[in-house]
Design a protein around this motif. Structure first.
Motif, PDB file in Angstrom:
ATOM      1  N   GLY A  49       0.788  -1.225   0.000  1.00 16.77           N
ATOM      2  CA  GLY A  49       0.000   0.000   0.000  1.00 16.77           C
ATOM      3  C   GLY A  49       0.819   1.275   0.000  1.00 16.77           C
ATOM      4  O   GLY A  49       0.253   2.364   0.046  1.00 16.77           O
ATOM      5  N   TYR A 221     -10.949  -3.492   4.229  1.00 22.12           N
ATOM      6  CA  TYR A 221      -9.729  -3.280   3.439  1.00 22.12           C
ATOM      7  C   TYR A 221      -9.461  -1.800   3.109  1.00 22.12           C
ATOM      8  O   TYR A 221      -8.358  -1.319   3.286  1.00 22.12           O
ATOM      9  N   PRO A 222     -10.449  -1.057   2.577  1.00 22.24           N
ATOM     10  CA  PRO A 222     -10.120   0.311   2.147  1.00 22.24           C
ATOM     11  C   PRO A 222      -9.841   1.269   3.293  1.00 22.24           C
ATOM     12  O   PRO A 222      -9.213   2.300   3.098  1.00 22.24           O
ATOM     13  N   GLY A 223     -10.343   0.958   4.501  1.00 29.55           N
ATOM     14  CA  GLY A 223     -10.185   1.844   5.641  1.00 29.55           C
ATOM     15  C   GLY A 223     -11.446   1.786   6.474  1.00 29.55           C
ATOM     16  O   GLY A 223     -12.418   1.120   6.115  1.00 29.55           O
ATOM     17  N   SER A 399      -2.478  -1.372   7.193  1.00 31.43           N
ATOM     18  CA  SER A 399      -1.905  -0.254   6.434  1.00 31.43           C
ATOM     19  C   SER A 399      -2.916   0.854   6.145  1.00 31.43           C
ATOM     20  O   SER A 399      -2.633   2.031   6.360  1.00 31.43           O
ATOM     21  N   SER A 400      -4.125   0.474   5.707  1.00 31.53           N
ATOM     22  CA  SER A 400      -5.076   1.533   5.327  1.00 31.53           C
ATOM     23  C   SER A 400      -5.641   2.240   6.564  1.00 31.53           C
ATOM     24  O   SER A 400      -5.968   3.425   6.510  1.00 31.53           O
ATOM     25  N   ASP A 403      -3.055   4.739   7.844  1.00 36.80           N
ATOM     26  CA  ASP A 403      -3.030   5.974   7.054  1.00 36.80           C
ATOM     27  C   ASP A 403      -4.107   6.962   7.506  1.00 36.80           C
ATOM     28  O   ASP A 403      -3.949   8.172   7.379  1.00 36.80           O
ATOM     29  N   GLN A 404      -5.218   6.439   8.036  1.00 35.84           N
ATOM     30  CA  GLN A 404      -6.278   7.320   8.524  1.00 35.84           C
ATOM     31  C   GLN A 404      -5.923   7.967   9.854  1.00 35.84           C
ATOM     32  O   GLN A 404      -6.203   9.134  10.078  1.00 35.84           O
TER      33      GLN A 404
END
Lengths: 464, 109
Positions: A49, A221-223, A399-400, A403-404
């Protein structure tokens, strides 16, 4: 690939500890008494990512204070592909196979959470492990499963992996079984027993397994998105299985106070029917136990959300990992968003008592740098020495989601930290001398996730 | 679809770097980037995880499978999953890891 010179004395596998026929220790108390202090830690390292053009890796961290390369990542086993998101991993055998002659605790089973690829690493040479086999995603998808999570060996030498999605990343999840040669055996349970899946733990003596729920892979998965919580797309139930029959006997809805139940930990004593599960989003810990006619789960620890300057809503602690010490006396857990690691006395399992806590990083931890290193995340995956005296943790969650909530971690990388624990007094102290910096690796800053020991873990060993 | 044609696709990173690749009608943008030895982020390769998210600023893309990781609001804003996205015209696409991070934010902040 090695990042450090090979040491003169290459430690290889030794005789089975405890003089038993198979791997592991005959009892949890034997593990405490017969184990020696950990010398290397295996730690998941990630580049998925990011724009760093490198695969995820198994990091070998030197945790021997007498070694010249103490606190360094001394070796990295790179995976053959990018994009895996190595996350949790496990051994081919643990103390549950103590009776199985000829079996060794030697191979790590390392799934890619995003790729659904499963890697087998041979740790015969502990400081220089070797990738020996790869199960490609297509072989997993054939069984209508994806997103491998928790790996436990099961007593006959086989391996069981919780799978969070179907082949498309949707629900339902299930369990994938590997045989002792790491061939995919197939689906372990009858399809449709559960919708959501995440972590699980089994107690063979009581013929029971408890599994928890995250969400469909396509959801997490996306956050993290609050809309998904409101839509009911995140889990709040735990499932009590008949271990032999592989069927769900009871489902317990933890309610609003039990949103996103993640890690499941039974006490280590094979006699025990007590365990804990941490509800990440509600920031609670539930105690579950066999009440005779049925299993019950009660909220026993509640972490209060806190106001944060400049943030609109009170912030939950986010209990993302927990573990029970090998002597079943202490429960540790991490509040990833707040930034503290807590230690509870669980001598009375249904009434945990806060013994101590450490602040390190996080959004409330007044994050003092460790050795001048700014901490870019909060305490996350935990691992405790078998003697209960050294608690280690890493800072990356997923990982996602990193990032948030900790966007700077992508640039700085994770750290691995340690506290010295005094089990007699019930206290912890951050060891300022210990810092493993995953921001300083050749390909660029890496995230770090789960930690395992070669000789058994407080988060993986089961007794029969 | 129209097999045989190649669509000129501009990949644009937030740092300002741009590269043009040719994407065949029967391959994904991610596949074409790999053929050109260009590293783009990816994860599941099945349209579930959004690690490979890009944003189409010009051109026409079709997904070969349902893009499960994207919500309607993302699709309306031009986000695509490059592992299952095939160009149907010449395109300009924003790529790189920070495109995915635009999909969700910190809900408490």
């Amino acid at each position: 690939m090695s990042d450090a010179r090979k040491p003169n004395e290459t430690s290889t596998d030794e005789a089975q500890p405890g003089g038993s026929e198979g791997p592991g220790y005959t009892t949890p108390q034997a593990a405490i008494e017969e184990s020696t202090p950990e010398k290397v830690a295996y730690v998941m390292g990630l580049y998925v990512g990011t724009d760093v053009d490198a695969p995820d890796f198994l990091g070998v961290v030197d945790v021997d204070p007498d070694s010249e390369s103490y606190t360094e990542v001394i070796d990295r086993v790179e995976m053959p592909n990018r994009g895996d998101e190595l996350h949790h991993f496990g051994w081919n055998a643990c103390s549950s196979s103590c009776h199985v002659e000829g079996l060794e605790r030697r191979h790590l089973v390392i799934p890619g959470q995003r790729s659904s690829r499963i890697h087998i690493v041979d740790t015969k040479d502990r400081r220089n492990p070797e990738l020996t086999k790869v199960i490609e995603p297509e072989e997993v998808f054939e069984h209508d499963l994806s997103a491998p999570h928790t790996v436990h060996c099961i007593p006959d030498g086989n391996v069981l992996i919780s799978m969070l999605g179907d082949r498309d990343g949707d629900l339902p999840g299930g369990f994938l079984a590997l045989d002792e040669d790491f061939e995919v055996e197939g689906r372990w349970e009858p399809p449709g027993e559960i919708e959501m899946n995440y972590d699980y733990w089994y107690q063979p003596r009581h013929d029971v397994m408890v599994s928890s729920e995250w969400a469909a892979p396509k959801t997490y998965y996306p956050g993290f998105d609050l809309d998904d919580v409101e839509a009911g797309d995140y889990g709040r139930r735990i499932h009590v299985w008949n271990w032999e029959d592989r069927t769900v006997e009871q489902t317990i809805d933890l309610g609003e106070e039990g949103l996103i139940p993640l890690e499941v930990r039974f006490l280590h004593s094979p006699e025990a029917t007590h365990g804990y599960v941490g509800a990440a989003l509600s920031s609670n810990v539930f105690h579950f136990h066999d009440a005779g006619d049925e299993w019950r789960a009660e909220r026993v620890i509640d972490v209060e959300a806190r106001e944060h300057d400049g943030w609109e809503m009170p912030v939950p602690g986010l209990v993302t990992d927990l573990l029970v010490s090998m002597d079943d006396r202490y429960l540790f857990f991490s509040n990833w968003l707040h930034g503290d690691v807590r230690m509870y006395d669980i001598s009375d399992p249904s009434n945990p008592r806060l013994a101590d806590r450490i602040w390190a990083g996080g959004h409330f931890g007044d994050p003092a740098p460790v050795q001048d290193r700014e901490l870019a995340g909060g305490p996350q995956m935990l691992q405790l020495s078998l003697d209960g005296e050294r608690l280690y943790w890493t800072t990356s969650l997923f990982s996602s989601w990193d990032d948030q909530f900790y966007p700077e971690e992508a640039e700085r990388g994770s750290v691995m930290l340690k506290a010295d624990v005094d089990p007699r007094r019930g206290t912890m102290q951050l060891d300022e001398e210990f810092l493993v910096d995953f921001g300083e690796l050749p390909a660029g800053p890496a995230r770090a996730h789960e930690i395992r020991w070669p000789d058994g873990d407080c988060t993986s060993d089961v007794w029969r | 679809m129209s097999g045989g044609s190649v669509h000129e696709t501009v990949l644009s990173w937030s740092a300002g770097r741009e590269t043009v690749i040719g994407v065949r009608a029967d391959e994904s943008v991610l596949g074409a980037a790999e053929r050109a030895d260009l590293a783009l982020p990816f994860g599941c390769r099945t349209g579930a995880c959004a690690t490979c998210t890009g944003r189409v600023v010009d051109g026409w893309i079709e997904h070969t499978r349902p893009p499960r990781a994207l919500k309607d609001r993302h699709l309306a804003a031009g986000y695509v999953l490059l592992c299952i996205a095939e160009p149907r015209s010449d395109c300009r696409i924003e790529v790189g890891s920070d495109v995915r991070t635009e999909l969700v934010s910190n809900p408490w902040k």
